[in-house]
Enzyme design. Structure first.
Site, PDB file in Angstrom:
ATOM      1  N   GLU A  49       0.224  -5.856 -14.620  1.00  0.00           N
ATOM      2  CA  GLU A  49       0.812  -4.518 -14.628  1.00  0.00           C
ATOM      3  C   GLU A  49       2.307  -4.652 -14.872  1.00  0.00           C
ATOM      4  O   GLU A  49       2.940  -5.597 -14.394  1.00  0.00           O
ATOM      5  CB  GLU A  49       0.562  -3.784 -13.308  1.00  0.00           C
ATOM      6  CG  GLU A  49       1.211  -2.406 -13.276  1.00  0.00           C
ATOM      7  CD  GLU A  49       0.672  -1.504 -12.184  1.00  0.00           C
ATOM      8  OE1 GLU A  49       0.855  -0.278 -12.286  1.00  0.00           O
ATOM      9  OE2 GLU A  49       0.070  -2.019 -11.229  1.00  0.00           O
ATOM     10  N   CYS A 247      -1.458   1.515 -11.281  1.00  0.00           N
ATOM     11  CA  CYS A 247      -1.013   2.915 -11.273  1.00  0.00           C
ATOM     12  C   CYS A 247      -0.254   3.288 -12.530  1.00  0.00           C
ATOM     13  O   CYS A 247      -0.091   4.468 -12.836  1.00  0.00           O
ATOM     14  CB  CYS A 247      -0.151   3.178 -10.039  1.00  0.00           C
ATOM     15  SG  CYS A 247      -1.079   3.237  -8.500  1.00  0.00           S
ATOM     16  N   ASN A 378      -7.986   3.981 -12.392  1.00  0.00           N
ATOM     17  CA  ASN A 378      -7.475   2.844 -11.641  1.00  0.00           C
ATOM     18  C   ASN A 378      -8.000   2.848 -10.212  1.00  0.00           C
ATOM     19  O   ASN A 378      -8.963   2.176  -9.904  1.00  0.00           O
ATOM     20  CB  ASN A 378      -5.951   2.849 -11.659  1.00  0.00           C
ATOM     21  CG  ASN A 378      -5.360   1.801 -10.737  1.00  0.00           C
ATOM     22  OD1 ASN A 378      -5.804   0.664 -10.739  1.00  0.00           O
ATOM     23  ND2 ASN A 378      -4.396   2.169  -9.921  1.00  0.00           N
ATOM     24  N   GLU A 379      -7.398   3.638  -9.335  1.00  0.00           N
ATOM     25  CA  GLU A 379      -7.879   3.712  -7.955  1.00  0.00           C
ATOM     26  C   GLU A 379      -7.945   5.166  -7.503  1.00  0.00           C
ATOM     27  O   GLU A 379      -7.524   5.511  -6.402  1.00  0.00           O
ATOM     28  CB  GLU A 379      -7.024   2.853  -7.017  1.00  0.00           C
ATOM     29  CG  GLU A 379      -5.539   3.144  -7.060  1.00  0.00           C
ATOM     30  CD  GLU A 379      -4.709   2.156  -6.221  1.00  0.00           C
ATOM     31  OE1 GLU A 379      -5.239   1.089  -5.864  1.00  0.00           O
ATOM     32  OE2 GLU A 379      -3.551   2.471  -5.932  1.00  0.00           O
TER      33      GLU A 379
END
Length: 659
Positions: A49, A247, A378-379
């Site tokens: 990331e 994120c 993603n989450e």
């Protein structure tokens, strides 16, 4: 990556030690009969990331910050020591898109030079520029002379005292945009240098894409990646590369989400975007943190191929980061997001006769990248995520039934969001469910049994982000200590023992710039000249290079070794090398003896032992010395047994051929 706080995560080292006073021998049994469980080639991978200056200023080797004047403040990173005489022509520059420039690159500098002495632009680089004595650097610039007699654009590397340590020039000609290139060689090593651009002659000149790369990049690719950082990734022997996050995929808002189509094609025309981590944390605001996307999706696929890893791209599911705005795309308007996923698969795998396959070929890779899996979100969590996941799943399965889909269980390893996500995804017969956990060393050791009772017929697990935190999640005081790495090693024996459920795992975050980080701890630290491996890196490397192919049973009194006497263990067979690989982790403060009885096969008389240890749980590596690093030696076997001692606070790997 997430922004939230977990309290009461810290614990004392006393809890780790166990203080075992007994010297009794640990007795283990290793059964060489295959369990039927295969270790997936993707078992140990890499999560990338763009946080902590991981891309621009890190892996992407560009040395000039804001090279095309596209940051929200167009001159961020640039200084004009003689600003009263050197100005930017705003009328033809920053306010509007210029016809001569494509939409992804809107701005350029229009410079009026009134005298040929003392006028300069200074670029500060990414917390300075790392310059190495004897190394050559490629310089390039887009320029268009507008009026006057400017005959040269001069480039100079400056050291911290302002002394010139390298220089070159180009000769611009004509009013049309043209790319000019040159090279220069450094006469001195400088940790935090700068670039000075000056002009010979008078007049008005437009410039853009002021760029400098070291010639010594990974595989010597012009405009490529930083060699030492890629080498560290290659050395992990990763099964996959997950990109671009995190994120960062979601963005604070949907407008700021990562859009892969804006990161491919001509590098000069890619659209700059603010990095979502630039002012996320009060402890480390970095308002100059942007993404130029010189490291874009094509380069990610190429990197995965270079290091022998399966590519795993992750795309926005139509929900901005729920820790920020949580902005939602209405389901009725989700089609463009879904189409992005379908087009990405075509970009990676499509024939050169297809629209996106042709673009891949035009960029230099006519052969497919052989993409096998893709991540949706993603989450994210809750019903909004599940509703959008269903739309993506239906479309991807209809057109590309062989592509595996990575879904998510939210940002936490337990609780309401987690339970709901798993329940729904199990009903949907999802391929993989991504779990994230950042927690204390104690949590990781206790969770070595986490997957022992998972449903063997349900979705497979992708442990997509995990790392031990010494203080709190997102605390700037977290450390890459030996305590954290040792606890991760213990936890990972549980991942390996449950390889019929756990198919993919990756530590997070990957990179951190020593002067530009936002989040700790991290796997690899670097500055402008150097990089070093953390103890956590060496744990990952030892697992990745000793993954094996088939799980074996290793027990103590008929039970898995999951913390008895502070010991953790797992074992695999490597069919390719015909070796048994045993992983032993001693989390106690005492050296412990062990006897490993081997059933079913005879061992070679000698094997190889790798030991990672330190008596100080707070020990860390740094740029001057790696105090926690693996050491190899040979050991003797008893043909059907191995008998030895494992040091206190150590991670030991035994490799021995089957005789």
């Amino acid at each position: 990556m997430k922004k939230h706080v977990l309290r009461n995560a810290a614990f004392s080292a006393i809890a780790l030690s166990g203080l075992f006073a007994t010297a009794q021998q640990n007795k283990y049994v290793l059964d060489t009969k295959e369990t039927g469980v295969k270790i997936q080639p993707t078992m140990y991978g890499i999560f990338f990331e763009d946080i902590n200056l991981g891309a621009d200023g890190g892996l992407y080797a560009e040395m000039v910050k804001n090279r095309s004047f596209e940051f929200d403040t167009p001159l961020m990173g640039w200084a004009q020591p003689n600003s009263d005489k050197l100005s930017l022509n705003k009328k033809s520059g920053y306010a509007n898109v210029v016809e001569a420039k494509k939409s992804g690159n809107k701005n350029y500098a229009s410079i009026e030079v009134n005298d040929d002495k003392g006028y300069s632009l200074i670029n500060e680089g990414f917390r300075g520029m790392g310059i190495k004595e004897g190394d050559a650097y490629n310089v390039s610039i887009m320029a268009a002379n507008q009026e006057g007699n400017i005959s040269k654009i001069n480039f100079q590397f400056l050291d911290e005292q302002g002394n010139v340590v390298a220089e070159t020039s180009v000769s611009p000609a004509g009013k049309e945009w043209k790319k000019y290139t040159a090279q220069m060689k450094a006469t001195k090593t400088v940790a935090k240098g700068k670039l000075r651009v000056t002009f010979t002659g008078k007049g008005i000149i437009n410039i853009d894409m002021v760029s400098i790369f070291p010639q010594d990049t990974w595989k010597n690719r012009p405009g490529g990646l930083r060699k030492d950082l890629v080498q560290k990734l290659y050395d992990l022997n990763p099964g996959f590369l997950r990109f671009p996050g995190g994120c960062i995929v979601e963005g604070r808002t949907l407008e700021q989400r990562y859009q892969w189509k804006k990161t491919v094609g001509n590098v000069d025309d890619r659209e700059t975007l603010i990095n979502r981590w630039n002012v996320e944390f009060d402890h480390k605001k970095t308002p100059d943190y942007f993404q130029t996307f010189g490291l874009g999706f094509f380069e990610y696929f190429q990197l995965a191929e270079d290091i022998g890893a399966e590519p795993l791209p992750v795309l926005s599911c139509g929900i901005a980061c729920q820790f920020n705005t949580g902005e939602l795309v209405p389901l009725a308007e989700l089609d463009p997001y879904v189409q992005d996923a379908l087009d990405l698969i075509e970009f990676a795998n499509g024939a050169t006769t297809t629209k996106w396959g042709k673009l891949r070929a035009d960029m230099g890779h006519p052969q497919p990248f052989n993409l096998k899996m893709i991540g949706v979100g993603n989450e994210q969590w809750g019903p909004d995520y599940i509703a959008r996941y269903k739309v993506f799943e239906k479309a991807i399965r209809a057109k590309y039934p062989n592509i595996k889909i990575i879904s998510g269980s939210g940002p936490f390893p337990s609780g309401e969001y987690f339970d709901y996500g798993w329940e729904q995804l199990k009903q949907l017969k999802a391929d993989y469910v991504d779990e994230h956990y950042y927690n204390s060393p104690d949590w990781f050791r206790k969770n070595a049994t986490r997957y022992d009772k998972y449903d063997r017929k349900g979705p497979k697990v992708f442990a997509g982000e995990y790392a031990v935190q010494t203080v709190d999640i997102a605390s700037p005081d977290n450390r890459n200590s030996w305590e954290t790495a040792l606890s991760e090693a213990a936890f990972m024996t549980g991942l390996e023992r449950n390889a019929d459920v756990v198919y993919m795992t990756s530590y997070a975050p990957l990179f951190a710039h020593a002067d530009g980080w936002q989040w700790t701890p991290d796997l690899i630290w670097f500055n402008n000249l150097q990089s070093y491996a953390t103890p956590n890196y060496y744990v990952q490397k030892l697992y990745g290079n000793n993954a094996g192919t088939n799980l074996l049973s290793l027990t103590a009194d008929g039970k898995a070794v999951t913390g008895q006497n502070g010991m953790y263990a797992s074992a695999v067979l490597d069919k390719a090398s015909n070796e048994i690989i045993v992983k032993l982790v001693n989390t106690s403060d005492k050296a412990q003896s062990y006897r490993l009885d081997v059933k079913g096969k005879k061992l070679a008389a000698e094997g190889k032992m790798t030991v990672l240890k330190n008596e100080n749980l707070k020990a860390e590596n740094d740029f001057t010395k790696e105090t926690v690093a693996p050491k190899e030696s040979k050991f003797k076997t008893g043909k059907s047994k191995i008998e030895s001692e494992i040091p206190a606070y150590s991670f030991v790997i035994l490799r021995v051929r089957i005789s």
